[in-house]
Design an enzyme around this catalytic site. Structure first.
Site, PDB file in Angstrom:
ATOM      1  N   GLY A 270       7.095 -21.892  30.940  1.00  0.00           N
ATOM      2  CA  GLY A 270       6.635 -20.510  30.742  1.00  0.00           C
ATOM      3  C   GLY A 270       6.826 -19.758  32.041  1.00  0.00           C
ATOM      4  O   GLY A 270       6.141 -20.047  33.021  1.00  0.00           O
TER       5      GLY A 270
ATOM      6  N   SER B 167       4.350 -14.002  34.266  1.00  0.00           N
ATOM      7  CA  SER B 167       3.746 -13.767  35.580  1.00  0.00           C
ATOM      8  C   SER B 167       2.919 -14.966  36.044  1.00  0.00           C
ATOM      9  O   SER B 167       3.012 -15.387  37.205  1.00  0.00           O
ATOM     10  CB  SER B 167       2.896 -12.498  35.573  1.00  0.00           C
ATOM     11  OG  SER B 167       2.005 -12.500  34.496  1.00  0.00           O
TER      12      SER B 167
ATOM     13  N   GLY C 178       2.877 -18.284  34.868  1.00  0.00           N
ATOM     14  CA  GLY C 178       3.650 -19.518  35.042  1.00  0.00           C
ATOM     15  C   GLY C 178       4.399 -19.482  36.366  1.00  0.00           C
ATOM     16  O   GLY C 178       4.420 -20.470  37.121  1.00  0.00           O
TER      17      GLY C 178
ATOM     18  N   THR D  64      -8.034 -15.723  38.252  1.00  0.00           N
ATOM     19  CA  THR D  64      -6.816 -15.852  39.056  1.00  0.00           C
ATOM     20  C   THR D  64      -5.758 -14.846  38.626  1.00  0.00           C
ATOM     21  O   THR D  64      -4.919 -15.155  37.770  1.00  0.00           O
ATOM     22  CB  THR D  64      -6.214 -17.263  38.874  1.00  0.00           C
ATOM     23  OG1 THR D  64      -6.152 -17.538  37.468  1.00  0.00           O
ATOM     24  CG2 THR D  64      -7.030 -18.334  39.550  1.00  0.00           C
TER      25      THR D  64
ATOM     26  N   LYS E  33     -13.488 -14.633  27.394  1.00  0.00           N
ATOM     27  CA  LYS E  33     -13.648 -13.583  28.416  1.00  0.00           C
ATOM     28  C   LYS E  33     -12.660 -12.443  28.175  1.00  0.00           C
ATOM     29  O   LYS E  33     -12.912 -11.295  28.554  1.00  0.00           O
ATOM     30  CB  LYS E  33     -13.525 -14.159  29.827  1.00  0.00           C
ATOM     31  CG  LYS E  33     -12.162 -14.709  30.225  1.00  0.00           C
ATOM     32  CD  LYS E  33     -11.212 -13.679  30.780  1.00  0.00           C
ATOM     33  CE  LYS E  33      -9.804 -14.221  30.935  1.00  0.00           C
ATOM     34  NZ  LYS E  33      -8.816 -13.179  31.250  1.00  0.00           N
TER      35      LYS E  33
ATOM     36  N   ASP F 197     -14.339 -15.563  35.642  1.00  0.00           N
ATOM     37  CA  ASP F 197     -13.241 -14.807  35.032  1.00  0.00           C
ATOM     38  C   ASP F 197     -13.740 -13.520  34.374  1.00  0.00           C
ATOM     39  O   ASP F 197     -13.013 -12.524  34.289  1.00  0.00           O
ATOM     40  CB  ASP F 197     -12.506 -15.692  34.017  1.00  0.00           C
ATOM     41  CG  ASP F 197     -11.003 -15.486  34.061  1.00  0.00           C
ATOM     42  OD1 ASP F 197     -10.554 -14.511  34.685  1.00  0.00           O
ATOM     43  OD2 ASP F 197     -10.273 -16.298  33.459  1.00  0.00           O
TER      44      ASP F 197
ATOM     45  N   ARG G 190      -5.095  -7.005  32.213  1.00  0.00           N
ATOM     46  CA  ARG G 190      -4.435  -6.317  31.100  1.00  0.00           C
ATOM     47  C   ARG G 190      -5.417  -6.104  29.959  1.00  0.00           C
ATOM     48  O   ARG G 190      -5.362  -5.084  29.263  1.00  0.00           O
ATOM     49  CB  ARG G 190      -3.220  -7.132  30.649  1.00  0.00           C
ATOM     50  CG  ARG G 190      -2.207  -7.241  31.767  1.00  0.00           C
ATOM     51  CD  ARG G 190      -1.307  -8.410  31.629  1.00  0.00           C
ATOM     52  NE  ARG G 190      -2.012  -9.678  31.685  1.00  0.00           N
ATOM     53  CZ  ARG G 190      -1.397 -10.839  31.764  1.00  0.00           C
ATOM     54  NH1 ARG G 190      -0.089 -10.895  31.799  1.00  0.00           N
ATOM     55  NH2 ARG G 190      -2.091 -11.958  31.797  1.00  0.00           N
TER      56      ARG G 190
ATOM     57  N   VAL H  25       1.499  -9.746  27.806  1.00  0.00           N
ATOM     58  CA  VAL H  25       0.574 -10.314  26.838  1.00  0.00           C
ATOM     59  C   VAL H  25      -0.857  -9.763  27.059  1.00  0.00           C
ATOM     60  O   VAL H  25      -1.323  -9.653  28.185  1.00  0.00           O
ATOM     61  CB  VAL H  25       0.618 -11.858  26.898  1.00  0.00           C
ATOM     62  CG1 VAL H  25       0.092 -12.388  28.210  1.00  0.00           C
ATOM     63  CG2 VAL H  25      -0.158 -12.466  25.757  1.00  0.00           C
TER      64      VAL H  25
HETATM   65  N1  LIG Z   1      -1.072 -13.104  34.466  1.00  0.00           N
HETATM   66  C1  LIG Z   1      -2.242 -13.570  34.900  1.00  0.00           C
HETATM   67  O1  LIG Z   1      -2.773 -13.075  35.903  1.00  0.00           O
HETATM   68  C2  LIG Z   1      -2.890 -14.712  34.207  1.00  0.00           C
HETATM   69  C3  LIG Z   1      -2.488 -15.164  32.956  1.00  0.00           C
HETATM   70  N2  LIG Z   1      -3.125 -16.204  32.360  1.00  0.00           N
HETATM   71  C4  LIG Z   1      -2.731 -16.694  31.053  1.00  0.00           C
HETATM   72  O2  LIG Z   1      -1.408 -17.226  31.105  1.00  0.00           O
HETATM   73  C5  LIG Z   1      -0.788 -17.106  29.821  1.00  0.00           C
HETATM   74  C6  LIG Z   1       0.574 -16.489  30.020  1.00  0.00           C
HETATM   75  O3  LIG Z   1       0.359 -15.178  30.491  1.00  0.00           O
HETATM   76  P1  LIG Z   1       1.335 -14.397  31.472  1.00  0.00           P
HETATM   77  O4  LIG Z   1       2.234 -15.296  32.206  1.00  0.00           O
HETATM   78  O5  LIG Z   1       0.490 -13.484  32.259  1.00  0.00           O
HETATM   79  O6  LIG Z   1       2.155 -13.551  30.390  1.00  0.00           O
HETATM   80  P2  LIG Z   1       3.368 -12.582  30.613  1.00  0.00           P
HETATM   81  O7  LIG Z   1       3.225 -11.496  29.619  1.00  0.00           O
HETATM   82  O8  LIG Z   1       3.519 -12.222  32.055  1.00  0.00           O
HETATM   83  O9  LIG Z   1       4.598 -13.488  30.237  1.00  0.00           O
HETATM   84  C7  LIG Z   1       4.635 -14.184  29.040  1.00  0.00           C
HETATM   85  C8  LIG Z   1       5.844 -15.071  29.102  1.00  0.00           C
HETATM   86  O10 LIG Z   1       5.865 -15.887  27.945  1.00  0.00           O
HETATM   87  C9  LIG Z   1       7.188 -16.003  27.544  1.00  0.00           C
HETATM   88  N3  LIG Z   1       7.293 -16.383  26.150  1.00  0.00           N
HETATM   89  C10 LIG Z   1       7.101 -15.611  25.066  1.00  0.00           C
HETATM   90  N4  LIG Z   1       7.352 -16.321  23.957  1.00  0.00           N
HETATM   91  C11 LIG Z   1       7.713 -17.561  24.357  1.00  0.00           C
HETATM   92  C12 LIG Z   1       8.104 -18.746  23.679  1.00  0.00           C
HETATM   93  N5  LIG Z   1       8.173 -18.804  22.358  1.00  0.00           N
HETATM   94  N6  LIG Z   1       8.396 -19.830  24.415  1.00  0.00           N
HETATM   95  C13 LIG Z   1       8.331 -19.785  25.747  1.00  0.00           C
HETATM   96  N7  LIG Z   1       7.979 -18.705  26.454  1.00  0.00           N
HETATM   97  C14 LIG Z   1       7.670 -17.605  25.747  1.00  0.00           C
HETATM   98  C15 LIG Z   1       7.775 -14.628  27.817  1.00  0.00           C
HETATM   99  O11 LIG Z   1       9.164 -14.693  27.916  1.00  0.00           O
HETATM  100  C16 LIG Z   1       7.139 -14.271  29.141  1.00  0.00           C
HETATM  101  O12 LIG Z   1       7.931 -14.747  30.204  1.00  0.00           O
HETATM  102  C17 LIG Z   1      -1.744 -16.265  28.967  1.00  0.00           C
HETATM  103  O13 LIG Z   1      -2.480 -17.110  28.128  1.00  0.00           O
HETATM  104  C18 LIG Z   1      -2.658 -15.614  29.990  1.00  0.00           C
HETATM  105  O14 LIG Z   1      -3.953 -15.338  29.478  1.00  0.00           O
HETATM  106  C19 LIG Z   1      -4.159 -16.831  32.967  1.00  0.00           C
HETATM  107  C20 LIG Z   1      -4.598 -16.436  34.205  1.00  0.00           C
HETATM  108  C21 LIG Z   1      -3.996 -15.352  34.916  1.00  0.00           C
HETATM  109  O1  LIG Z   2      -6.963 -14.288  33.007  1.00  0.00           O
HETATM  110  C1  LIG Z   2      -6.646 -13.522  33.886  1.00  0.00           C
HETATM  111  C2  LIG Z   2      -7.168 -13.629  35.247  1.00  0.00           C
HETATM  112  O2  LIG Z   2      -7.971 -14.746  35.409  1.00  0.00           O
HETATM  113  C3  LIG Z   2      -5.721 -12.411  33.626  1.00  0.00           C
HETATM  114  O3  LIG Z   2      -6.385 -11.478  32.867  1.00  0.00           O
HETATM  115  P1  LIG Z   2      -5.605 -10.483  31.932  1.00  0.00           P
HETATM  116  O4  LIG Z   2      -4.836 -11.317  30.946  1.00  0.00           O
HETATM  117  O5  LIG Z   2      -6.642  -9.622  31.332  1.00  0.00           O
HETATM  118  O6  LIG Z   2      -4.657  -9.708  32.819  1.00  0.00           O
END
Ligand SMILES: NC(=O)C1=CN([C@@H]2O[C@H](COP(=O)(O)OP(=O)(O)OC[C@H]3O[C@@H](n4cnc5c(N)ncnc54)[C@H](O)[C@@H]3O)[C@@H](O)[C@H]2O)C=CC1
Ligand SMILES: O=C(CO)COP(=O)(O)O
Length: 338
Positions: free
Chosen positions: A15, A18, A20, A144, A198, A251, A262, A286
């Site tokens: 993944g 952002s 990953g 985070t 959350k 969180d 977001r 997302v």
């Molecule tokens: N961005 C942040 O600050 C944080 C995010 N998270 C969690 O991490 C998870 C991922 O979020 P983000 O990276 O922020 O999302 P994002 O919106 O930045 O990126 C999502 C990624 O998933 C990929 N994706 C979509 N469909 C896919 C598939 N079928 N197979 C593989 N990859 C696929 C997209 O291409 C994109 O690169 C979420 O559950 C989010 O809640 C947790 C903590 C912090």
């Molecule tokens: O889970 C997150 C920070 O811990 C990121 O939160 P959002 O998905 O609301 O941007």
């Protein structure tokens, strides 16, 4: 040699959004060979060429130990330990995709925050349903923001696992005494639940602020949010103390109060009268709380647990209730003890 003086065992992050990417940077910065897989070949090519994730984490250079891998089978073969960081609505799909490539010695962690789309299951249940009960599992969750983590700003998180050895080795590899503290917590249910719900409460805090309410209302939502997550957690067998830790209280404070979230920004727009589709499009990433609101609400119904804030966000998102009426409902609830 790694920052923790262990042999540099590789890790594969599945993944390349952002978060990953930020976690892959954290591992590789500690000296561990890190393979980052993304499902879009074009996105992977950009990451490889630019040595940064310009779309999500602008101007943060990849450490040398971070390699981009766009072949899923190769990415899985490169490491014993896999960390899945995709949105919750594709989590089950990705688990099904990796299944044919797994060896018996693989260990699986995820940092996805959410419940499974349509079923409302915890992601651990999704993994066990697809892969059985033999793989060591771990979940990473806590306050985070990807950008701060990737920039090396001080951050702390919780890690829960069903396998103590995996937990300790994983912690040792990502923990970094300079900027990243990783706390172990044995409660996988509680850590997953806090991280999922959350998001719903962050939407409610955003709605409240978007309507022009103040710090008092926001703080009440955070505090009563913990109360309702804890009730749901108790019904599912979580440890109540978990909800006072990084994965829930931590969180909630982060995402209910800072506009990097977001979910909070989504709520802010709803509170200002923007419709949910336009708000999602504007964010362009997302928004886990959107579908997770429905899954959390239905899970609470199944468990017979009262979750008034979640229920009102559900009413707004899926039943057309107006924010003003949501506020009236929540404020007008019966008098009760805390
Ligand atoms: N961005 C942040 O600050 C944080 C995010 N998270 C969690 O991490 C998870 C991922 O979020 P983000 O990276 O922020 O999302 P994002 O919106 O930045 O990126 C999502 C990624 O998933 C990929 N994706 C979509 N469909 C896919 C598939 N079928 N197979 C593989 N990859 C696929 C997209 O291409 C994109 O690169 C979420 O559950 C989010 O809640 C947790 C903590 C912090
Ligand atoms: O889970 C997150 C920070 O811990 C990121 O939160 P959002 O998905 O609301 O941007």
């Amino acid at each position: 040699m790694s920052a923790n003086n262990l042999s540099p065992t590789p890790i594969t992050v599945l993944g390349a959004g952002s978060y990953g990417t930020a976690l892959a940077i954290a591992f590789s910065r500690n000296g561990y060979p890190t393979y980052l897989w993304g499902h879009s070949p074009e996105h992977c090519q950009n990451l490889r060429n630019e040595r940064k994730n310009q779309a999500f984490l602008p101007n943060i250079d990849f450490p040398d130990a971070l390699q981009i891998e766009d072949d899923l089978a190769q990415a899985i073969q490169k490491s014993r330990d896999l960390l899945i960081v995709v949105p919750s609505h594709v989590f089950g799909e990705v688990i099904a995709q990796i299944k044919p490539h797994l060896r018996p010695d693989h260990r699986i962690a995820w940092a996805t925050k959410g419940l499974e789309r349509d079923t409302g299951r915890l992601l651990q249940e999704v993994v066990e349903d697809h892969l059985g009960n033999d793989y060591p599992l771990a979940v990473l969750s806590g306050p985070t923001f990807a950008k701060e983590l990737a920039a090396g700003m001080p951050t702390a998180i919780a890690l829960a696992s069903n396998d103590q050895q995996f937990a300790l080795e994983f912690q040792a590899r990502i923990h970094c005494s300079k900027h990243f503290r990783v706390y172990l917590n044995p409660d996988m249910i509680g850590v997953q639940l806090g991280g999922a719900i959350k998001n719903v409460i962050a939407i409610s805090a955003g709605i409240s602020d978007g309507m022009g309410f103040g710090a008092n209302a926001r703080t009440a939502l955070i505090t009563r949010g913990i109360a309702e997550i804890s009730r749901l957690g108790a019904s599912l067998g979580a440890n109540p103390n978990t909800f006072m830790g990084m994965s829930c209280l931590g969180d909630l404070v982060l995402t209910c109060t800072d506009n990097q979230s977001r979910n909070r920004r989504f709520g802010l727009m709803l509170g200002q009268g923007v419709d949910s589709t336009a708000a999602m499009n504007e964010i362009g990433q997302v928004v886990e709380g959107f579908y997770n609101t429905r899954e959390a609400y239905l899970l609470a119904q199944r468990q017979g647990v009262e979750m008034p804030i979640t229920e009102q966000v559900y009413q707004m998102l899926f039943c057309g209730k107006k924010p003003e009426d949501v506020a009236i409902t929540l404020l007008g609830r019966e008098r009760k003890g805390e």
